[in-house]
Design a protein around this motif. Sequence first.
Motif, PDB file in Angstrom:
ATOM      1  N   ASP A  10       0.818  -1.219   0.000  1.00 51.34           N
ATOM      2  CA  ASP A  10       0.000   0.000   0.000  1.00 51.34           C
ATOM      3  C   ASP A  10       0.851   1.268   0.000  1.00 51.34           C
ATOM      4  N   LEU A  11       2.092   1.151   0.485  1.00 56.54           N
ATOM      5  CA  LEU A  11       3.002   2.294   0.460  1.00 56.54           C
ATOM      6  C   LEU A  11       3.615   2.517  -0.921  1.00 56.54           C
ATOM      7  N   GLY A  12       3.387   1.565  -1.825  1.00 56.41           N
ATOM      8  CA  GLY A  12       3.925   1.689  -3.178  1.00 56.41           C
ATOM      9  C   GLY A  12       5.373   1.264  -3.294  1.00 56.41           C
ATOM     10  N   PHE A  13       5.801   0.350  -2.448  1.00 61.46           N
ATOM     11  CA  PHE A  13       7.201  -0.084  -2.473  1.00 61.46           C
ATOM     12  C   PHE A  13       7.541  -0.721  -3.814  1.00 61.46           C
ATOM     13  N   SER A  14       8.638  -0.276  -4.434  1.00 60.12           N
ATOM     14  CA  SER A  14       9.013  -0.761  -5.756  1.00 60.12           C
ATOM     15  C   SER A  14      10.298  -1.577  -5.758  1.00 60.12           C
ATOM     16  N   GLY A  15      10.898  -1.760  -4.580  1.00 58.99           N
ATOM     17  CA  GLY A  15      12.115  -2.556  -4.484  1.00 58.99           C
ATOM     18  C   GLY A  15      11.806  -4.035  -4.343  1.00 58.99           C
ATOM     19  N   TYR A  16      12.745  -4.767  -3.764  1.00 59.15           N
ATOM     20  CA  TYR A  16      12.615  -6.216  -3.644  1.00 59.15           C
ATOM     21  C   TYR A  16      12.463  -6.641  -2.186  1.00 59.15           C
ATOM     22  N   ILE A  17      11.703  -7.723  -2.013  1.00 61.82           N
ATOM     23  CA  ILE A  17      11.525  -8.349  -0.703  1.00 61.82           C
ATOM     24  C   ILE A  17      12.054  -9.771  -0.806  1.00 61.82           C
ATOM     25  N   ALA A  18      13.090 -10.069  -0.028  1.00 61.38           N
ATOM     26  CA  ALA A  18      13.718 -11.382  -0.089  1.00 61.38           C
ATOM     27  C   ALA A  18      13.307 -12.219   1.111  1.00 61.38           C
ATOM     28  N   HIS A  19      12.881 -13.445   0.855  1.00 66.49           N
ATOM     29  CA  HIS A  19      12.577 -14.372   1.934  1.00 66.49           C
ATOM     30  C   HIS A  19      13.897 -14.944   2.462  1.00 66.49           C
ATOM     31  N   GLU A  20      14.090 -14.839   3.781  1.00 67.80           N
ATOM     32  CA  GLU A  20      15.360 -15.235   4.390  1.00 67.80           C
ATOM     33  C   GLU A  20      15.130 -16.050   5.656  1.00 67.80           C
ATOM     34  N   TYR A  21      14.077 -16.816   5.690  1.00 63.40           N
ATOM     35  CA  TYR A  21      13.832 -17.706   6.827  1.00 63.40           C
ATOM     36  C   TYR A  21      14.564 -19.027   6.600  1.00 63.40           C
ATOM     37  N   SER A  22      14.612 -19.859   7.637  1.00 59.08           N
ATOM     38  CA  SER A  22      15.148 -21.219   7.532  1.00 59.08           C
ATOM     39  C   SER A  22      14.004 -22.198   7.746  1.00 59.08           C
ATOM     40  N   PRO A  23      13.802 -23.163   6.853  1.00 54.50           N
ATOM     41  CA  PRO A  23      12.684 -24.090   7.015  1.00 54.50           C
ATOM     42  C   PRO A  23      12.764 -24.858   8.329  1.00 54.50           C
ATOM     43  N   THR A  24      11.638 -25.044   8.961  1.00 50.35           N
ATOM     44  CA  THR A  24      11.564 -25.842  10.181  1.00 50.35           C
ATOM     45  C   THR A  24      11.878 -27.297   9.860  1.00 50.35           C
ATOM     46  N   ALA A  25      12.604 -27.971  10.752  1.00 49.39           N
ATOM     47  CA  ALA A  25      12.952 -29.380  10.548  1.00 49.39           C
ATOM     48  C   ALA A  25      11.685 -30.204  10.312  1.00 49.39           C
ATOM     49  N   GLY A  26      11.739 -31.029   9.288  1.00 43.06           N
ATOM     50  CA  GLY A  26      10.612 -31.893   8.977  1.00 43.06           C
ATOM     51  C   GLY A  26       9.608 -31.307   8.017  1.00 43.06           C
ATOM     52  N   ARG A  27       9.737 -30.031   7.685  1.00 45.49           N
ATOM     53  CA  ARG A  27       8.808 -29.416   6.742  1.00 45.49           C
ATOM     54  C   ARG A  27       9.403 -29.388   5.341  1.00 45.49           C
ATOM     55  N   ASP A  28       8.545 -29.455   4.358  1.00 48.74           N
ATOM     56  CA  ASP A  28       8.960 -29.436   2.956  1.00 48.74           C
ATOM     57  C   ASP A  28       9.322 -28.001   2.574  1.00 48.74           C
ATOM     58  N   ALA A  29      10.582 -27.788   2.185  1.00 48.80           N
ATOM     59  CA  ALA A  29      11.056 -26.437   1.901  1.00 48.80           C
ATOM     60  C   ALA A  29      10.314 -25.794   0.741  1.00 48.80           C
ATOM     61  N   ILE A  30       9.940 -26.571  -0.254  1.00 47.35           N
ATOM     62  CA  ILE A  30       9.253 -25.999  -1.413  1.00 47.35           C
ATOM     63  C   ILE A  30       7.823 -25.610  -1.052  1.00 47.35           C
ATOM     64  N   VAL A  31       7.164 -26.419  -0.248  1.00 48.72           N
ATOM     65  CA  VAL A  31       5.823 -26.054   0.229  1.00 48.72           C
ATOM     66  C   VAL A  31       5.895 -24.759   1.028  1.00 48.72           C
ATOM     67  N   SER A  32       6.908 -24.650   1.899  1.00 52.79           N
ATOM     68  CA  SER A  32       7.062 -23.435   2.700  1.00 52.79           C
ATOM     69  C   SER A  32       7.333 -22.217   1.822  1.00 52.79           C
TER      70      SER A  32
END
Length: 281
Positions: A249-271
């Motif tokens: 809503d602020l009109g951000f035009s840059g990039y947002i990078a996901h930088e989490y670490s998948p929880t053990a046992g979870r499928d990284a692609i699903v996350s």
Amino acid sequence: MRRREFLPALALSTAAAQTPAPVPSTGRLKQCVTRGVFGRGMSFEDTCREAARAGAKGYDLIGPNDWPTLKKYGLIPTMYPPGPGGTISDGINRKESHDALEKRMHAAIEESAANGVPSIIALSGTRKGMPDREGADNCVAFFNRVKAHAEDRGVNICIEYLNSKVDHKDYMFDHIGWGVEVVKRVNSPRIKILFDIYHAQIMDGDIVRNIRDNFQWIGHFHTGGNPGRHEIDDTQELNYHFIARSIADLGFSGYIAHEYSPTAGRDAIVSLNQAVGIFTV
């Protein structure tokens, strides 16, 4: 439904089922990834394929040797990796490092401009007994040495906001006010803040208000769930749906990078698909 109506409908549904699913739209926000969201064991090329399939536009913190692989999958290197802008422990708050870092930064600006890399990361460094005021003065001095080049070549330099409570003890840029003061004093459209939402939540909280109040100084975002820096879903304390909408809503035009670490046992692609979906607003 009559038979004459059923058969065309059946043919249409069969054709649709045979058509490959389109790459999902990322809505108003341009999303990208970091290496860690894929966990361990996946080749870099496979991560690029999956990032593109999820709808990501780019890949953060990847060096020039791997840029051809990004290009192969329609991705761009969205942030130049650490080095030209110092390290977490030895950053741009050390005047004795400025000469060497300035040479590297000028080279990185040229390389970034030539290859469509929008941003270069910078790091304040740790205090090691240095007062915050002195560190801020030194960071301003460094940015003043390179800002004209960044402006001429259209490349952002983004200083990262990290927490000193859990992950990076003694890091200097650990509160939003310190970083905002630095970039305000430099006063360049190409010197910005890398607002890491995970770190910001630990140190200052009040995420959306801080983004809104300081929006003009923010050039890039990183995501991660708190506590634990895992998925950005309902297993952690932040409402990332609201954060995503607020940034859009602020009109951000840059990039947002996901930088989490998948929880053990979870499928990284699903996350990853889930994270991209949350920011598709």
